[in-house]
Design a protein around this motif. Structure first.
Motif, mmCIF file in Angstrom:
data_model
loop_
_atom_site.group_PDB
_atom_site.id
_atom_site.type_symbol
_atom_site.label_atom_id
_atom_site.label_comp_id
_atom_site.label_asym_id
_atom_site.label_seq_id
_atom_site.Cartn_x
_atom_site.Cartn_y
_atom_site.Cartn_z
ATOM 1 N N ASN A 59 0.820 -1.213 0.000
ATOM 2 C CA ASN A 59 0.000 0.000 0.000
ATOM 3 C C ASN A 59 0.859 1.270 0.000
ATOM 4 O OD1 ASN A 59 -2.589 1.143 0.031
ATOM 5 N ND2 ASN A 59 -2.547 1.393 2.252
ATOM 6 N N PRO A 152 -4.320 -4.516 -7.870
ATOM 7 C CA PRO A 152 -5.260 -3.697 -7.083
ATOM 8 C C PRO A 152 -6.693 -4.207 -7.081
ATOM 9 C CG PRO A 152 -4.549 -2.517 -9.055
ATOM 10 C CD PRO A 152 -3.754 -3.776 -9.002
ATOM 11 N N PRO A 155 -6.437 -7.071 -3.725
ATOM 12 C CA PRO A 155 -5.276 -6.678 -2.903
ATOM 13 C C PRO A 155 -5.199 -7.425 -1.571
ATOM 14 C CG PRO A 155 -7.011 -5.067 -2.640
ATOM 15 C CD PRO A 155 -7.527 -6.112 -3.617
#
Length: 191
Positions: A59, A152, A155
């Motif tokens: 992240n 993404p 995730p």
């Protein structure tokens, strides 16, 4: 640096408590400091904390708060409540996170120690570990794998700990195999 990643403190989240992982800071020899760089010495880490570190690297350096419930649905499938994840701390800058992500990708995707966690069609990044300890005075080893899917759309970050692995086994031969099964399941899941 260890404390910036959350060592030596408890995380008191809304849905759970992550007990502190310990990085000793007093009376350390240079050998102990160097050994701690590969996870040896007197470091104590919880699997949930290591998972949060992997999630932070995925992240961009921001550690997310873990959620036990993402949403609540009626039996008919209508969503009645959604819970949003939030970052709880910045553990490193985005450039450092990107470098670490690249190293973790190499561990899994380029024949590194975590190659068994590689799943075709997923962008898995990870790190293996083999921790030496004692249980009732008898040497014991633990196999570790922590990592994430860098896609993404899915995730996921995980941490696998296998207790009391056989002599000659490692995190790469034990925990990364379990990680592959879990990533495979998550990749097939619509939720």
């Amino acid at each position: 640096a260890a404390e910036s990643f959350g060592f030596n403190e408890n995380f008191l989240f809304d849905e759970l408590v992550v007990y502190n992982s310990i990085y000793p800071t007093d009376n350390r020899t240079l050998y102990e400091v160097a050994a701690s760089g590969i996870g040896q010495s007197t470091i104590v880490a919880t699997p949930m904390h290591i998972c949060l570190i992997s999630a932070a690297i995925a992240n961009g350096g921001n550690m997310p708060e873990p959620l036990l419930i993402r949403e609540i649905r009626t039996p008919a499938g209508r969503t009645v409540s959604t819970f949003r994840q939030r970052a709880v701390r910045s553990v490193c800058d985005s450039k450092t996170a990107s470098i670490l992500r690249g190293y973790m990708r190499q561990v899994v995707q380029n024949g590194g120690s975590g190659w068994r966690a590689n799943i075709p069609g997923m962008d898995i990044c990870g790190k293996t570990g083999t921790a030496e300890s004692e249980l009732h005075g008898v040497p014991i080893n633990y196999g570790w794998f922590t990592g994430f899917n860098a896609d993404p759309e899915k995730p996921y970050a995980i941490c696998i700990l296998v207790e009391d692995i056989a002599d000659g086994e490692t995190g790469g031969t034990t925990a990364s195999v379990i990680a592959a099964d879990l990533f495979r399941f998550l990749n097939q899941s619509d939720e």
